[in-house]
Write an enzyme that holds these catalytic residues in place. Structure first.
Site, short mmCIF file in Angstrom:
data_model
loop_
_atom_site.label_atom_id
_atom_site.label_comp_id
_atom_site.label_asym_id
_atom_site.label_seq_id
_atom_site.Cartn_x
_atom_site.Cartn_y
_atom_site.Cartn_z
N GLY A 334 61.75 54.28 40.42
CA GLY A 334 61.92 54.07 39.06
C GLY A 334 61.34 54.58 37.90
N HIS A 335 60.17 54.37 38.25
CA HIS A 335 58.57 54.55 37.13
C HIS A 335 58.53 55.73 36.22
CE1 HIS A 335 54.66 54.76 39.34
NE2 HIS A 335 55.65 55.87 39.96
N HIS A 336 58.68 56.97 37.09
CA HIS A 336 58.28 58.08 36.56
C HIS A 336 60.27 58.50 35.66
CE1 HIS A 336 55.09 59.16 38.34
NE2 HIS A 336 55.33 59.02 39.64
N ALA A 337 61.05 57.39 36.05
CA ALA A 337 61.91 58.10 35.03
C ALA A 337 62.28 57.68 33.58
CB ALA A 337 63.75 57.06 35.75
N ASN A 395 55.22 56.74 33.55
CA ASN A 395 55.17 57.56 32.78
C ASN A 395 56.39 57.17 32.10
OD1 ASN A 395 55.84 59.21 35.39
ND2 ASN A 395 57.23 60.25 32.60
#
Ligand SMILES: [Zn+2]
Length: 922
Positions: A334-337, A395
């Site tokens: 999930g952490h780039h979404a 991001n």
């Protein structure tokens, strides 16, 4: 409703319950409100492959949302009607994310990943999107403390879905269906007398449904984000006996309102809409998705909802006091979404949604008491820490909380050289904005190859001090394992033991409320081993004993020091920020250390070596370099003249623990320049010009010393020295000797004064790990320079390796010599270690009789009595031709004796006599 009364744990899927629902519905589950739990609406039939056109679908979705907003809280999304004709392959005239022009996408792919799936020819650099405000989602409107009604998928359905274009999945090695696993309930664990809350995990084989489309699969080069990532971790925990000691938290789909705590409604719709497309259609969109570093199949949206919902359920179980901590084995990550964008293998930002969800559901509300967990304890969820150790910068997570001071985002990641996601958003200066300034802490490692020592150092120096200062109520780890040893993408070297120790440190925070959620990590073995090591820690097993790690690498310590210096503005635990001029003036007189050191040098070199301070005739140079040019009395007469240009050694500073102020009593100056002067003036009778390039740009504003040197000014000084002192001297043999910053000045002289070849016999440069200055071919003096130069580089300098590979040293760098020293990164250490080599080299370049000349006894004893004024005044002949300047003489005449033994040479008023502006003379 009491959270405890809702069974969220299962030992296995209840077959009866499974039977009740026979379709896998891709739409949202029914919503239950706090006030009035509503009955579940009838299941929504799965939309067949004959999917409508998307334009039609989205307009209906939008209409449905308008309807839902005004309707009862127990609303759910309506099904998409199958009214349009099926899409023919090649017929596509719209693309899956209709608001976007695919050609204008500002996003990049995993450009630095050596994998077919990841190297994207159309990749564009990541640019930071503009400001974003999430929709205002409120508790009670589709968002509840209680879990939505569960729906299960049985084996038959799973298989039916697998055949939906992904029949290979059914045969994937290691796929374990959840109903094969025996896990324990809280009550079981209580019976075992565990003595504390148990740990939990969540996993569903359904999340393996997200897989590359069959016709795009290359068996020789599988996509790195493969289903086996989670099956591998699950099997490792299962076979290692950990799952049987943990509570299994049931995975469910995240709801629209939950996702919209972070993401826009449009984003939710776009991702959801992909679930209604045919495989044939999605295949036509492959390139579009690859530009976003994504692949999409008809199950991707479903899996993204499961992944996010699984982490929410874990968080709920921790917050409600049912489990102490947990590990969510979920994918897609999930952490780039970003709030409005799926990218980098990620659709919904699990960690961000969960952090926001916890604050929304359990956060304090005015006029209401805190909610209580199943054990009767107050639930406090005011501040959440998201620690992201995935090798990529998260991001999307940082952006979700860009101006939020209640959610602290700390990321350790590889950065620079276009490493995904690229751009400067993950740089250390990127620290949040507005009220959230300082609540994003980026630790950007600029190199590959960082290992346990580096990560643990960053943890001890930055992560843990800031985390304790922040005092979170719960810690979420964005637990990517692509920094693990063996990961081809990350190329880092963190071991499973390293991850275990990081987990252990984090479990000390927030009363142990710790939640690890899988992000990246692409070596299936590495991530399984690493996740297993972390889970062993959270269930309370003993920590693995670490071997001695030695010290962190120079690159890591530099990064950590830079981050600390920068974050000191925001966090007391990072030390006191350098205060502003105004604040300092309030406290007393400001005196820069560089001024004090310069004064010390002037005094010391006069007393030890009889060197005189020369004022510079150019006002600009004098302002920049006053007290930094010293000469011996025989500077114009000596047969051999040494021009020694250097920076001022290095300071070994000690710090007081509380404020990080320099502890002056334990701070030492390492000044190796005296070794050179001893050799020149005691072993030989060289005349000496000593130019000290101590940076004059020291500033006390915010970020410490300005790192940019005024190279143009330094060049001006070097040429000034050459023209006005060397040019006027009678010396037949000149030695140019540069150390550190002085090497560039030395090269300035060689580049700009062709006459160097007449008199300069030796050019010595001593550098640290920075690249040596180059001499371009146009100068015409390369052959001469190669002959007369000695460029001492540390044995670890990359140029040696380059030269070995190239088979030769490049001419532009001169005659390079591999020097060794204890601490090779510092020119001062190298200089000390290299003096024998320097002496040997000079002996081959200067005629023997000139070398053999010994200094006259009187010439070096000028200030030895210690009384500069009486010893110096009138005792020395003035070097002829040194710049006229009346100021010093006037000052002396006026009896201004503030600076002891600061000497000025003047030829204007005193007929060549040296005028000492010294204390004893006042
Ligand atoms: Zn990653």
């Amino acid at each position: 409703m009491d959270g405890a009364s809702q069974p969220i744990f299962t030992q296995a899927i209840d077959p009866a319950e499974s039977q009740t629902e026979t379709t896998r519905s891709p739409v949202a589950a029914p919503v239950v409100t706090v006030a009035a739990p509503a009955a579940a609406p009838p299941p929504v039939p799965f939309v067949p492959e004959t999917t409508p056109g998307l334009a039609n679908a989205t307009s209906q979705l939008a209409a449905a949302h308008i309807q839902a907003d005004g309707a009862a809280p127990a609303s759910s999304e309506p099904p998409i009607a199958s009214s349009s004709a099926p899409l023919e392959p090649g017929q596509a005239v719209f693309h899956p994310f209709p608001e976007q022009d695919p050609a204008g996408l500002p996003l990049t792919g995993f450009a630095s990943i050596p994998s077919r799936a990841a190297v994207l020819p159309n990749a564009q650099p990541y640019t930071r999107p503009g400001r974003y405000s999430p929709p205002q989602v409120q508790l009670g409107k589709g968002l509840s403390r209680d879990p939505p009604q569960r729906r299960f998928v049985n084996d038959h359905e799973l298989k039916a879905s697998l055949t939906n274009g992904n029949s290979e999945l059914a045969r994937l090695p290691g796929v374990v269906h959840e109903d094969e696993v025996k896990t324990l309930s809280v009550d079981d664990l209580k019976k075992m007398g565990l003595g504390r809350l148990p740990s939990g995990f969540c996993y569903s084989a359904r999340m393996t449904l997200h897989a590359p489309l069959p016709r795009t699969v290359d068996s020789n080069d599988p996509h790195p984000e493969q289903p086996a990532r989670i099956t591998g971790i699950f099997n490792k925990l299962l076979n290692g006996g950990l799952t049987s000691r943990m509570v299994r938290v049931q995975v469910r789909e995240a709801l629209r309102e939950e996702v919209m705590l972070v993401h826009s409604e449009g984003h939710w719709d776009r991702v959801r809409a992909t679930g209604f497309q045919t495989i044939e259609y999605l295949e036509t969109c492959k390139e579009f998705f690859e530009r976003l570093s994504l692949y999409v199949n008809p199950d991707s949206a479903f899996c993204a909802r499961l992944s996010c919902g699984g982490v929410i359920e874990m968080a709920r179980a921790v917050a409600e006091g049912q489990i102490r901590n947990g590990f969510a084995i979920v994918r897609p990550p999930g952490h780039h979404a970003e709030p409005e964008e799926a990218m980098g293998f990620c659709f919904f930002n699990n960690a961000a949604v969960v952090a926001k969800w916890l604050r929304t559901v359990y956060g304090a509300r005015p006029g209401q008491p805190l909610q209580r967990d199943v054990n009767g304890k107050e639930i406090k969820m005011e501040r959440i820490l998201i620690l992201d150790w995935d090798v990529h910068h998260g991001n999307g997570t940082q952006r979700a909380f860009e101006d939020d001071k209640d959610i602290l985002y700390i990321s350790l990641h590889r950065h620079g050289n276009g490493f995904y996601p690229g751009g400067d958003y993950g740089a250390l200066e990127s620290a949040g904005s507005g009220p959230g300034r300082g609540f994003s802490v980026n630790i950007p490692f600029m190199n590959e190859g960082m290992g346990d020592a580096d990560y643990l150092y960053a943890f001890q120096q930055i992560v843990m001090p800031i985390a304790y200062e922040f005092a979170p109520d719960l810690v979420i780890v964005s637990a990517g394992y692509d920094a693990a040893k063996g990961d081809e993408l990350g190329k880092m070297l963190v071991s499973p033991d390293g991850y275990a120790h990081m987990t252990h440190m984090l479990s000390a925070l927030a009363g142990g409320k710790l939640l690890l959620a899988l992000e990246g990590g692409y070596n299936v073995n590495s991530i399984a081993e690493s996740a297993y090591a972390c889970v062993k820690v959270i269930v309370g097993d003993e920590l693995p004993a670490m071997p001695s790690l030695g010290s962190a690498s120079l690159a890591a310590t530099n990064t950590v020091a830079d981050v600390k210096r920068f974050q000191a503005q925001h966090w007391k635990s990072m030390g006191c920020a350098v205060e502003s001029d105004a604040e300092l003036t309030k406290a007393g007189k400001i005196e820069s250390l560089s001024d004090i050191l310069k004064a010390h040098r002037v005094y010391h070199l006069f007393h030890e070596y009889g060197l005189f301070n020369v004022e510079l005739s150019s006002p600009g140079l004098e302002e920049a370099f006053h007290d930094q040019l010293l000469v011996s009395e025989d500077v114009y007469d000596a047969e051999v003249l040494l021009v020694f240009m250097h920076d001022l050694g290095s300071m070994k500073a000690a710090y007081t623990a509380a404020t990080l102020d320099t502890d002056l009593e334990r701070t030492q100056l390492l000044d190796t320049s005296c070794e050179v002067l001893d050799w020149a003036m005691e072993d030989h009778a060289f005349g000496v010009i000593d130019v000290n390039f101590l940076s004059h740009l020291a500033t006390v504003k915010g970020q410490g010393v300005d790192p940019s040197r005024d190279r143009a000014k330094e060049k001006e000084l070097a040429l000034h020295v050459w023209d006005n002192i060397v040019g006027m001297s009678a010396a037949q043999h000149v030695i140019l000797f540069g150390s550190g910053a002085g090497c560039h000045a030395l090269m300035d002289i060689i580049r700009n004064r062709p006459a160097v070849t007449d008199r300069v016999r030796a050019c010595i440069s001593i550098l640290g790990l920075e690249p040596p200055p180059e001499l371009d071919a146009a100068s015409g003096v390369r052959p001469w320079y190669k002959q007369q130069s000695l460029v001492l580089l540390p044995s670890t300098h990359p140029l040696h390796e380059d030269a070995r590979r190239a088979g030769k040293h490049q001419k532009k760098f001169g005659n390079i010599y591999r020097a060794t020293a204890e601490d090779e990164s510092r020119p001062t250490h190298l200089l000390h270690a290299s003096m024998p080599k320097v002496k040997e080299f000079v002996a081959t370049k200067i005629p023997q009789d000139a070398l053999d000349r010994r200094p006259a006894a009187s010439s070096t004893s000028a200030g030895s009595e210690g009384d500069a004024g009486s010893a110096g005044e009138g005792a020395k002949p003035a070097p002829v031709g040194v710049e006229a300047n009346g100021t010093a003489a006037e000052a002396a005449a006026a009896g201004d004796g503030v600076a002891p033994a600061v000497t000025a040479l003047s030829t204007s008023d005193n007929g060549g006599d040296v005028v000492m502006n010294g204390a004893g003379n006042a």
